[in-house]
Scaffold this active site. Structure first.
Site, PDB file in Angstrom:
ATOM      1  N   LYS A 256       0.855  -1.200   0.000  1.00  0.00           N
ATOM      2  CA  LYS A 256       0.000   0.000   0.000  1.00  0.00           C
ATOM      3  C   LYS A 256       0.882   1.237   0.000  1.00  0.00           C
ATOM      4  O   LYS A 256       1.765   1.377   0.858  1.00  0.00           O
ATOM      5  CB  LYS A 256      -0.907   0.009   1.221  1.00  0.00           C
ATOM      6  CG  LYS A 256      -1.793   1.250   1.297  1.00  0.00           C
ATOM      7  CD  LYS A 256      -2.796   1.163   2.431  1.00  0.00           C
ATOM      8  CE  LYS A 256      -2.315   1.714   3.733  1.00  0.00           C
ATOM      9  NZ  LYS A 256      -2.102   3.161   3.774  1.00  0.00           N
TER      10      LYS A 256
ATOM     11  N   THR B 111     -11.828   6.038  10.317  1.00  0.00           N
ATOM     12  CA  THR B 111     -11.972   5.420  11.643  1.00  0.00           C
ATOM     13  C   THR B 111     -11.474   6.358  12.741  1.00  0.00           C
ATOM     14  O   THR B 111     -11.720   6.120  13.916  1.00  0.00           O
ATOM     15  CB  THR B 111     -11.207   4.085  11.725  1.00  0.00           C
ATOM     16  OG1 THR B 111      -9.886   4.304  11.275  1.00  0.00           O
ATOM     17  CG2 THR B 111     -11.865   3.025  10.889  1.00  0.00           C
TER      18      THR B 111
ATOM     19  N   LYS C  48      -7.262   8.149  -1.438  1.00  0.00           N
ATOM     20  CA  LYS C  48      -8.597   8.570  -0.958  1.00  0.00           C
ATOM     21  C   LYS C  48      -9.090   9.817  -1.699  1.00  0.00           C
ATOM     22  O   LYS C  48      -9.335  10.868  -1.093  1.00  0.00           O
ATOM     23  CB  LYS C  48      -8.561   8.853   0.549  1.00  0.00           C
ATOM     24  CG  LYS C  48      -8.116   7.671   1.400  1.00  0.00           C
ATOM     25  CD  LYS C  48      -8.185   8.012   2.890  1.00  0.00           C
ATOM     26  CE  LYS C  48      -7.750   6.878   3.784  1.00  0.00           C
ATOM     27  NZ  LYS C  48      -6.294   6.619   3.768  1.00  0.00           N
TER      28      LYS C  48
ATOM     29  N   HIS D 108     -11.269  12.642  -3.280  1.00  0.00           N
ATOM     30  CA  HIS D 108     -12.543  13.266  -2.879  1.00  0.00           C
ATOM     31  C   HIS D 108     -12.593  14.644  -3.525  1.00  0.00           C
ATOM     32  O   HIS D 108     -11.954  15.587  -3.051  1.00  0.00           O
ATOM     33  CB  HIS D 108     -12.587  13.379  -1.335  1.00  0.00           C
ATOM     34  CG  HIS D 108     -13.901  13.842  -0.796  1.00  0.00           C
ATOM     35  ND1 HIS D 108     -14.155  13.942   0.551  1.00  0.00           N
ATOM     36  CD2 HIS D 108     -15.054  14.231  -1.408  1.00  0.00           C
ATOM     37  CE1 HIS D 108     -15.384  14.371   0.743  1.00  0.00           C
ATOM     38  NE2 HIS D 108     -15.947  14.561  -0.432  1.00  0.00           N
ATOM     39  N   ASP D 109     -13.329  14.762  -4.626  1.00  0.00           N
ATOM     40  CA  ASP D 109     -13.347  16.028  -5.371  1.00  0.00           C
ATOM     41  C   ASP D 109     -14.568  15.987  -6.289  1.00  0.00           C
ATOM     42  O   ASP D 109     -15.390  15.062  -6.176  1.00  0.00           O
ATOM     43  CB  ASP D 109     -12.027  16.171  -6.164  1.00  0.00           C
ATOM     44  CG  ASP D 109     -11.618  17.616  -6.359  1.00  0.00           C
ATOM     45  OD1 ASP D 109     -12.481  18.433  -6.739  1.00  0.00           O
ATOM     46  OD2 ASP D 109     -10.433  17.944  -6.149  1.00  0.00           O
TER      47      ASP D 109
ATOM     48  N   ASP E 145      -3.377   4.317  -2.055  1.00  0.00           N
ATOM     49  CA  ASP E 145      -4.326   4.764  -1.021  1.00  0.00           C
ATOM     50  C   ASP E 145      -4.303   6.290  -0.931  1.00  0.00           C
ATOM     51  O   ASP E 145      -3.750   6.864   0.003  1.00  0.00           O
ATOM     52  CB  ASP E 145      -3.909   4.111   0.308  1.00  0.00           C
ATOM     53  CG  ASP E 145      -4.764   4.537   1.493  1.00  0.00           C
ATOM     54  OD1 ASP E 145      -5.905   4.976   1.275  1.00  0.00           O
ATOM     55  OD2 ASP E 145      -4.277   4.415   2.634  1.00  0.00           O
TER      56      ASP E 145
ATOM     57  N   ARG F  59       3.496  -1.540  10.554  1.00  0.00           N
ATOM     58  CA  ARG F  59       4.643  -1.718  11.444  1.00  0.00           C
ATOM     59  C   ARG F  59       4.921  -3.138  11.921  1.00  0.00           C
ATOM     60  O   ARG F  59       6.102  -3.477  12.079  1.00  0.00           O
ATOM     61  CB  ARG F  59       4.528  -0.731  12.617  1.00  0.00           C
ATOM     62  CG  ARG F  59       4.779   0.708  12.152  1.00  0.00           C
ATOM     63  CD  ARG F  59       4.200   1.723  13.088  1.00  0.00           C
ATOM     64  NE  ARG F  59       2.753   1.708  13.078  1.00  0.00           N
ATOM     65  CZ  ARG F  59       1.983   2.509  13.810  1.00  0.00           C
ATOM     66  NH1 ARG F  59       2.536   3.381  14.627  1.00  0.00           N
ATOM     67  NH2 ARG F  59       0.679   2.451  13.729  1.00  0.00           N
TER      68      ARG F  59
END
Ligand code: C5P
Length: 236
Positions: free
Chosen positions: A35, A121, A64, A66-67, A62, A212
């Site tokens: 990712k 989240t 995300k 948004h537009d 990743d 991690r």
């Protein structure tokens, strides 16, 4: 064809391509996917994504998106050209935006999987209400996941706590991608509501985003093997 059938997606949260490549040199593209998020992408750009794709990895970009629908569609088309295996948008961008994104990734058999983020989240009830949103966070997550499915998307990112309810609402073809995964007795770091890899798969996750526990391990391949062993043991 995907390079891997592993459910494990290793989060490359690095500030430069050299550190990311130092890790991926130790990983086998048939045994995990990768990712690339906003940090690495902003530092190292599409060139780093191309390098990882050329190393043979399935890459989840990743970012995300948004537009407005036109802008998101063009970004999704550009990501598709990069050869990524998965990319995502925010469901809060609405149905027209998601439909435009879905159209932009095309219909080729090897097109990227297009998934949505429902609610971050990190959002708690107070933040949710400050935005003027009503009802419960859980109900909104379920509604936004349904809107994503109705818009033709392939799945959603969800917290381990949301997985079972989403799996009840959607069949196996709807992909659930779950971060917040920690091996049994693993260091929680800054994650609060975690689940083990096996528990997340049992709850209905298709893919586990793990950072991690693998990237900070002294032997990342050994850490990956341990997680694989737990998943196999739980499946038998
Ligand atoms: O190192 P760790 O396993 O906690 O990394 C989790 C990865 O999943 C990070 O890249 C983080 O940004 C991402 N993520 C998350 N929680 C979300 C969405 C994404 O931890 N709700």
């Amino acid at each position: 064809m995907p390079a891997s059938n592993s459910p494990i997606i290793v989060a490359l949260d690095y500030a430069n391509a050299d550190d990311a490549l130092a890790l991926t040199d130790q990983l086998d593209p048939s045994r995990c996917r990768l990712k690339v998020g906003k940090e690495l992408f902003t530092h190292a750009g599409p060139h780093a994504v191309s390098m990882l794709v050329n190393q043979g990895f399935d890459v989840f970009l990743d970012l995300k998106y948004h537009d407005i629908p036109n802008t998101v569609a063009k970004a999704c088309a550009a990501a598709t050209e990069l050869g990524v295996w998965m990319l995502n948008v925010h469901a809060l961008g609405g149905q027209a935006m998601m439909q435009a994104a879905r159209k932009a990734v095309g219909a080729a058999p090897d097109r990227p999987q297009l998934i949505a983020v429902t609610l971050l989240t990190s959002m708690d009830q107070t933040t949710f209400e400050q935005l003027g949103m009503q009802g419960s966070i859980n109900d909104s997550v379920l509604r936004l996941a349904q809107l994503s499915a109705d818009s033709g998307l392939d799945g959603v990112v969800c917290s381990p706590q949301e997985t079972a309810a989403l799996r009840q609402q959607h069949d196996d073809k709807f992909q659930l991608i779950t971060p917040g995964i920690r091996p049994e007795n693993g260091d929680q770091g800054d994650q609060h509501r975690t689940m083990t890899p096996a528990a997340a798969i049992t709850a209905g996750s298709n893919y586990l985003v793990i950072g991690r526990p693998i990237t900070a391990a002294s032997d990342p391949m050994a850490a990956l093997s341990e997680i694989e062993t737990c998943l196999i043991a739980d499946n038998t």
